[in-house]
Write a protein that holds these residues in place. Sequence first.
Motif, PDB file in Angstrom:
ATOM      1  N   MET A 202     -11.048   4.050  -8.923  1.00 35.68           N
ATOM      2  CA  MET A 202     -10.299   2.980  -9.577  1.00 35.68           C
ATOM      3  C   MET A 202      -9.371   3.569 -10.634  1.00 35.68           C
ATOM      4  O   MET A 202      -9.748   4.488 -11.351  1.00 35.68           O
ATOM      5  CB  MET A 202     -11.259   1.973 -10.204  1.00 35.68           C
TER       6      MET A 202
ATOM      7  N   ALA B 198      -5.548  -0.365  -9.631  1.00 39.12           N
ATOM      8  CA  ALA B 198      -5.340   0.157  -8.283  1.00 39.12           C
ATOM      9  C   ALA B 198      -6.623   0.777  -7.762  1.00 39.12           C
ATOM     10  O   ALA B 198      -7.427   1.321  -8.530  1.00 39.12           O
ATOM     11  CB  ALA B 198      -4.225   1.202  -8.277  1.00 39.12           C
ATOM     12  N   MET B 199      -6.834   0.654  -6.465  1.00 44.62           N
ATOM     13  CA  MET B 199      -7.900   1.387  -5.801  1.00 44.62           C
ATOM     14  C   MET B 199      -7.220   2.500  -5.013  1.00 44.62           C
ATOM     15  O   MET B 199      -6.411   2.234  -4.121  1.00 44.62           O
ATOM     16  CB  MET B 199      -8.699   0.487  -4.866  1.00 44.62           C
TER      17      MET B 199
ATOM     18  N   SER C 196     -16.689   1.088 -11.010  1.00 47.13           N
ATOM     19  CA  SER C 196     -15.492   1.512 -11.739  1.00 47.13           C
ATOM     20  C   SER C 196     -15.175   2.990 -11.574  1.00 47.13           C
ATOM     21  O   SER C 196     -14.236   3.491 -12.186  1.00 47.13           O
ATOM     22  CB  SER C 196     -15.621   1.197 -13.246  1.00 47.13           C
TER      23      SER C 196
ATOM     24  N   ASP D 288      -7.530   5.562  -2.533  1.00 44.49           N
ATOM     25  CA  ASP D 288      -8.355   6.249  -1.540  1.00 44.49           C
ATOM     26  C   ASP D 288      -7.855   7.681  -1.390  1.00 44.49           C
ATOM     27  O   ASP D 288      -6.662   7.906  -1.172  1.00 44.49           O
ATOM     28  CB  ASP D 288      -8.284   5.533  -0.185  1.00 44.49           C
TER      29      ASP D 288
ATOM     30  N   SER E  14       0.850  -1.183   0.000  1.00 42.51           N
ATOM     31  CA  SER E  14       0.000   0.000   0.000  1.00 42.51           C
ATOM     32  C   SER E  14       0.886   1.233   0.000  1.00 42.51           C
ATOM     33  O   SER E  14       1.915   1.263   0.673  1.00 42.51           O
ATOM     34  CB  SER E  14      -0.901   0.005   1.244  1.00 42.51           C
TER      35      SER E  14
ATOM     36  N   GLU F  93      -3.270  -2.345  -4.681  1.00 40.80           N
ATOM     37  CA  GLU F  93      -3.726  -3.159  -5.803  1.00 40.80           C
ATOM     38  C   GLU F  93      -5.146  -3.638  -5.552  1.00 40.80           C
ATOM     39  O   GLU F  93      -5.524  -3.968  -4.424  1.00 40.80           O
ATOM     40  CB  GLU F  93      -2.793  -4.352  -6.005  1.00 40.80           C
ATOM     41  N   SER F  94      -5.950  -3.655  -6.618  1.00 42.24           N
ATOM     42  CA  SER F  94      -7.351  -4.069  -6.518  1.00 42.24           C
ATOM     43  C   SER F  94      -7.612  -5.252  -7.439  1.00 42.24           C
ATOM     44  O   SER F  94      -7.042  -5.345  -8.533  1.00 42.24           O
ATOM     45  CB  SER F  94      -8.266  -2.903  -6.896  1.00 42.24           C
ATOM     46  N   ASN F  95      -8.484  -6.149  -6.995  1.00 43.45           N
ATOM     47  CA  ASN F  95      -8.883  -7.283  -7.819  1.00 43.45           C
ATOM     48  C   ASN F  95     -10.099  -6.973  -8.663  1.00 43.45           C
ATOM     49  O   ASN F  95     -10.518  -7.783  -9.489  1.00 43.45           O
ATOM     50  CB  ASN F  95      -9.183  -8.503  -6.933  1.00 43.45           C
ATOM     51  N   SER F  96     -10.694  -5.793  -8.447  1.00 43.56           N
ATOM     52  CA  SER F  96     -11.876  -5.408  -9.214  1.00 43.56           C
ATOM     53  C   SER F  96     -11.487  -5.099 -10.651  1.00 43.56           C
ATOM     54  O   SER F  96     -10.345  -4.752 -10.942  1.00 43.56           O
ATOM     55  CB  SER F  96     -12.535  -4.175  -8.585  1.00 43.56           C
TER      56      SER F  96
ATOM     57  N   SER G 126     -13.049   6.864  -3.000  1.00 41.38           N
ATOM     58  CA  SER G 126     -12.113   5.925  -3.625  1.00 41.38           C
ATOM     59  C   SER G 126     -12.346   5.945  -5.126  1.00 41.38           C
ATOM     60  O   SER G 126     -13.485   6.019  -5.583  1.00 41.38           O
ATOM     61  CB  SER G 126     -12.334   4.506  -3.082  1.00 41.38           C
TER      62      SER G 126
ATOM     63  N   TYR H  87       0.651  -1.768 -10.989  1.00 42.03           N
ATOM     64  CA  TYR H  87      -0.610  -2.444 -10.716  1.00 42.03           C
ATOM     65  C   TYR H  87      -1.426  -2.544 -12.002  1.00 42.03           C
ATOM     66  O   TYR H  87      -1.542  -1.572 -12.748  1.00 42.03           O
ATOM     67  CB  TYR H  87      -1.442  -1.669  -9.693  1.00 42.03           C
TER      68      TYR H  87
END
Length: 200
Positions: free
Chosen positions: A81, A42-43, A139, A45, A19, A106-109, A79, A39
């Motif tokens: 994406m 990425a998410m 998204s 925030d 992070s 990192e995001s899995n979405s 947040s 990444y």
Amino acid sequence: MKNVFYCLLVIFVSSCSSSQKMTIEIAAQDKVELSYPQYEMAMVDLKNKSGKPVGVTVLKQDDGGFVRGFGLGMMASESVMLEGENILILSNQADAPIKIKVDAAESNSRPVKIGENSEVRTFTLENTTGKSIPLLIPSVMNPNLSPFSKSGVDLKIGQEILFKAGGKKYVLLVVDETIKNGDVLNVAALLKERKSELNL
């Protein structure tokens, strides 16, 4: 330019961490570009630590094409994406410096596919009640509209705005040609009407 270089340097140096957290200062009438190419998705925030709104825009790095965007209100958190091939731009239109806290991971979405050539509508989501209204914009962001607040958004035609009820997600509205640039949508009224339609 100095701010941009500093931000990118911090990101590069800390790329091995799971992070990436930092607080950046954006000069008056200036902007900062952030990217996380390490990444796939990425998410990011964001917390606005100032009393001025901040413009948040995601653009394609190759041609500068618009992907998504919204306005981050004073002292607000959201947040967003960010694909690895795109850039995040934070814009300060105020006459004084502002500070933004950034936390990227990192995001899995995966983003919802909307037509590449879809038009963008710039409008405002307004909460006219004394209670917070949580929404989901796949998204883009998951805004929590504070009581008696407004949140500006730039969304493509075809973009869904969702809400939760009883642990399930429902479509509040889909951005279409009936929404004009500059419109202000009363989210509380739309939510009441939609729940009635769904017998919720």
